[in-house]
Motif scaffolding. Structure first.
Motif, mmCIF file in Angstrom:
data_model
loop_
_atom_site.group_PDB
_atom_site.id
_atom_site.type_symbol
_atom_site.label_atom_id
_atom_site.label_comp_id
_atom_site.label_asym_id
_atom_site.label_seq_id
_atom_site.Cartn_x
_atom_site.Cartn_y
_atom_site.Cartn_z
ATOM 1 N N VAL A 1 0.850 -1.183 0.000
ATOM 2 C CA VAL A 1 0.000 0.000 0.000
ATOM 3 C C VAL A 1 0.887 1.235 0.000
ATOM 4 O O VAL A 1 2.021 1.212 0.475
ATOM 5 C CB VAL A 1 -0.953 0.033 1.221
ATOM 6 N N SER A 2 0.356 2.326 -0.533
ATOM 7 C CA SER A 2 1.125 3.565 -0.593
ATOM 8 C C SER A 2 0.954 4.359 0.697
ATOM 9 O O SER A 2 0.037 4.122 1.495
ATOM 10 C CB SER A 2 0.653 4.409 -1.778
ATOM 11 N N ASP A 3 1.828 5.336 0.892
ATOM 12 C CA ASP A 3 1.701 6.212 2.054
ATOM 13 C C ASP A 3 0.370 6.956 2.027
ATOM 14 O O ASP A 3 -0.283 7.124 3.061
ATOM 15 C CB ASP A 3 2.852 7.215 2.091
ATOM 16 N N ASP A 4 -0.044 7.434 0.840
ATOM 17 C CA ASP A 4 -1.315 8.149 0.742
ATOM 18 C C ASP A 4 -2.481 7.235 1.106
ATOM 19 O O ASP A 4 -3.440 7.669 1.760
ATOM 20 C CB ASP A 4 -1.516 8.703 -0.666
ATOM 21 N N GLU A 5 -2.408 5.974 0.703
ATOM 22 C CA GLU A 5 -3.480 5.026 1.052
ATOM 23 C C GLU A 5 -3.529 4.772 2.555
ATOM 24 O O GLU A 5 -4.604 4.693 3.153
ATOM 25 C CB GLU A 5 -3.302 3.730 0.262
ATOM 26 N N MET A 6 -2.364 4.657 3.187
ATOM 27 C CA MET A 6 -2.340 4.505 4.646
ATOM 28 C C MET A 6 -2.846 5.770 5.330
ATOM 29 O O MET A 6 -3.590 5.701 6.322
ATOM 30 C CB MET A 6 -0.916 4.181 5.119
ATOM 31 N N ARG A 7 -2.462 6.929 4.798
ATOM 32 C CA ARG A 7 -2.906 8.188 5.394
ATOM 33 C C ARG A 7 -4.430 8.334 5.286
ATOM 34 O O ARG A 7 -5.099 8.751 6.242
ATOM 35 C CB ARG A 7 -2.185 9.345 4.698
ATOM 36 N N LEU B 1 -10.640 6.201 16.226
ATOM 37 C CA LEU B 1 -9.371 5.553 16.548
ATOM 38 C C LEU B 1 -8.216 6.432 16.084
ATOM 39 O O LEU B 1 -8.132 6.784 14.905
ATOM 40 C CB LEU B 1 -9.280 4.182 15.883
ATOM 41 N N SER B 2 -7.336 6.771 16.993
ATOM 42 C CA SER B 2 -6.190 7.611 16.690
ATOM 43 C C SER B 2 -4.974 6.708 16.496
ATOM 44 O O SER B 2 -4.450 6.152 17.457
ATOM 45 C CB SER B 2 -5.953 8.599 17.835
ATOM 46 N N VAL B 3 -4.529 6.574 15.249
ATOM 47 C CA VAL B 3 -3.485 5.593 14.927
ATOM 48 C C VAL B 3 -2.383 6.225 14.090
ATOM 49 O O VAL B 3 -2.566 7.263 13.452
ATOM 50 C CB VAL B 3 -4.071 4.375 14.176
ATOM 51 N N GLU B 4 -1.229 5.545 14.068
ATOM 52 C CA GLU B 4 -0.128 5.940 13.198
ATOM 53 C C GLU B 4 -0.302 5.270 11.836
ATOM 54 O O GLU B 4 -1.148 4.391 11.655
ATOM 55 C CB GLU B 4 1.198 5.547 13.826
ATOM 56 N N LEU B 5 0.525 5.679 10.873
ATOM 57 C CA LEU B 5 0.404 5.136 9.510
ATOM 58 C C LEU B 5 0.500 3.622 9.493
ATOM 59 O O LEU B 5 -0.281 2.945 8.818
ATOM 60 C CB LEU B 5 1.479 5.721 8.600
ATOM 61 N N SER B 6 1.456 3.053 10.229
ATOM 62 C CA SER B 6 1.642 1.603 10.190
ATOM 63 C C SER B 6 0.398 0.872 10.667
ATOM 64 O O SER B 6 0.062 -0.201 10.160
ATOM 65 C CB SER B 6 2.847 1.199 11.041
ATOM 66 N N ALA B 7 -0.322 1.446 11.635
ATOM 67 C CA ALA B 7 -1.515 0.808 12.168
ATOM 68 C C ALA B 7 -2.687 0.898 11.211
ATOM 69 O O ALA B 7 -3.694 0.188 11.376
ATOM 70 C CB ALA B 7 -1.899 1.431 13.505
ATOM 71 N N ALA B 8 -2.583 1.755 10.197
ATOM 72 C CA ALA B 8 -3.630 1.884 9.187
ATOM 73 C C ALA B 8 -3.331 1.063 7.934
ATOM 74 O O ALA B 8 -4.142 1.039 7.003
ATOM 75 C CB ALA B 8 -3.806 3.353 8.805
ATOM 76 N N ALA B 9 -2.188 0.385 7.901
ATOM 77 C CA ALA B 9 -1.807 -0.360 6.696
ATOM 78 C C ALA B 9 -2.817 -1.446 6.362
ATOM 79 O O ALA B 9 -3.198 -1.630 5.198
ATOM 80 C CB ALA B 9 -0.416 -0.958 6.871
ATOM 81 N N GLY B 10 -3.249 -2.206 7.373
ATOM 82 C CA GLY B 10 -4.217 -3.266 7.122
ATOM 83 C C GLY B 10 -5.534 -2.737 6.603
ATOM 84 O O GLY B 10 -6.122 -3.288 5.656
ATOM 85 N N MET B 11 -6.030 -1.649 7.200
ATOM 86 C CA MET B 11 -7.276 -1.053 6.723
ATOM 87 C C MET B 11 -7.111 -0.517 5.308
ATOM 88 O O MET B 11 -8.023 -0.616 4.474
ATOM 89 C CB MET B 11 -7.709 0.064 7.665
ATOM 90 N N ALA B 12 -5.936 0.050 5.008
ATOM 91 C CA ALA B 12 -5.680 0.537 3.653
ATOM 92 C C ALA B 12 -5.777 -0.594 2.635
ATOM 93 O O ALA B 12 -6.342 -0.429 1.548
ATOM 94 C CB ALA B 12 -4.312 1.204 3.586
ATOM 95 N N ALA B 13 -5.235 -1.759 2.973
ATOM 96 C CA ALA B 13 -5.293 -2.902 2.060
ATOM 97 C C ALA B 13 -6.728 -3.343 1.827
ATOM 98 O O ALA B 13 -7.106 -3.716 0.702
ATOM 99 C CB ALA B 13 -4.463 -4.058 2.616
ATOM 100 N N VAL B 14 -7.561 -3.313 2.859
ATOM 101 C CA VAL B 14 -8.979 -3.643 2.698
ATOM 102 C C VAL B 14 -9.669 -2.602 1.833
ATOM 103 O O VAL B 14 -10.405 -2.935 0.896
ATOM 104 C CB VAL B 14 -9.672 -3.743 4.074
ATOM 105 N N MET B 15 -9.428 -1.337 2.121
ATOM 106 C CA MET B 15 -10.083 -0.257 1.381
ATOM 107 C C MET B 15 -9.729 -0.289 -0.100
ATOM 108 O O MET B 15 -10.555 0.051 -0.960
ATOM 109 C CB MET B 15 -9.693 1.086 1.986
#
Length: 317
Positions: free
Chosen positions: A261-267, A279-293
């Motif tokens: 996933v890209s940084d923009d997708e994680m952001r 949920l207040s998270v860092e980019l790495s914690a959003a990586a899984g959700m980015a892959a789903v999205m």
């Protein structure tokens, strides 16, 4: 080879010092216009390791590694190199055990993490442009001082500690079909995938890496440890230039695929998690959700899907 008993032993050892983090069921979310929609959106369950002591799952592995040291070694203190979260986990272990600690950080560590570590009052050194260079300095310091070096991912005790998440999660939600796990050096996915497969052999495991640091993606393609020439991602906790043979072996045996996933997708995912879930998270914690999205988990129905939300932060705000 790490056995199921190793994860159970680690759980007993660290449980007095860890939180049992909750699982947040969010169903099949609507991500909004232009983002993955419809019947193929999986039913999602978020394991909230952003609520773990020290702010991330890293506390589990650091504590297990520290508790497995001989007392005379441990008393000399703990040292590590970190992108931030592992450092906080080692600091937590040192405080619980009452021993000295020193943390080496690369200069690409986000400034809020550097400030948080320094505010804790421990000895923090900024060395090298990337984690790998900070890690060389940490190991040299351990040799010079006798302090115990705790590797953030290539350590069986660290891996066993991280794998305790799988034991908890599959008790809290026993019928998961898929697990989605962010990948940096590979300690989290090595532990969780290994333990999950021992408990539920048919479970699907998907790792997620930044496009700017595809360390395990490239290593699994070649079935060997690959050192990237450079890394280019704001998700610095997912950005070592190389992993280790131990992690590559465990991931190769237990993980179905690694996606990018890209940084923009994680952001964007971190922003959605803040706006829609609080949920207040860092980019790495959003990586899984980015892959789903972005519909990157693979073909077919993913079924009930667990995502490990691995660390707190403000990247979505």
């Amino acid at each position: 080879m790490i056995q199921l008993q190793d994860f159970r032993t680690a759980r007993r050892l660290i449980s007095p010092h860890m939180r049992v983090t909750p699982v947040f069921a969010i169903g099949k979310p609507d991500f909004g216009a232009g983002i993955h929609q419809g019947a193929n959106v999986p039913e999602l369950y978020l394991k909230l390791e952003n609520l773990q002591v020290s702010g991330s799952f890293k506390a589990r592995g650091a504590m297990n590694a520290a508790l497995n040291l001989d007392d005379d070694v441990r008393q000399k203190g703990l040292v590590t190199a970190s992108g931030g979260n592992h450092g906080m986990g080692v600091i937590n272990a040192a405080r619980v055990l009452g021993v000295p600690v020193k943390i080496f950080l690369p200069t690409n560590t986000p400034k809020p993490k550097v400030a948080k570590l320094r505010k804790s009052g421990v000895d923090v050194a900024l060395v090298g442009a990337v984690w790998d260079e900070a890690n060389h300095a940490a190991m040299a310091h351990a040799r010079e001082t006798g302090m115990a070096y705790i590797h953030p991912f290539a350590d069986p005790n660290v891996i066993a500690g991280q794998g305790t998440i799988a034991l908890e999660l599959l008790e809290q939600q026993a019928d998961l079909d898929t697990l989605v796990i962010a990948v940096g050096g590979g300690g989290l996915i090595s532990g969780v995938a290994s333990a999950a497969r021992m408990i539920r052999p048919g479970i699907r495991i998907v790792g997620v890496e930044p496009m700017g640091a595809p360390t395990l993606f490239e290593s699994l393609k070649k079935n060997e440890v690959v050192a990237l020439p450079a890394v280019n991602t704001a998700a610095t906790s997912l950005a070592p230039r190389q992993s280790s043979a131990l992690n590559v072996d465990l991931i190769g045996k237990n993980v179905d695929r690694i996606v990018l996933v890209s940084d923009d997708e994680m952001r964007n995912a971190a922003g959605w998690m803040w706006r829609e879930l609080g949920l207040s998270v860092e980019l790495s914690a959003a990586a899984g959700m980015a892959a789903v999205m972005q519909n990157r988990l693979g073909e077919g129905d993913m079924g009930k899907t667990g995502i490990i939300v691995c660390g707190t932060g403000t990247d979505g705000q």
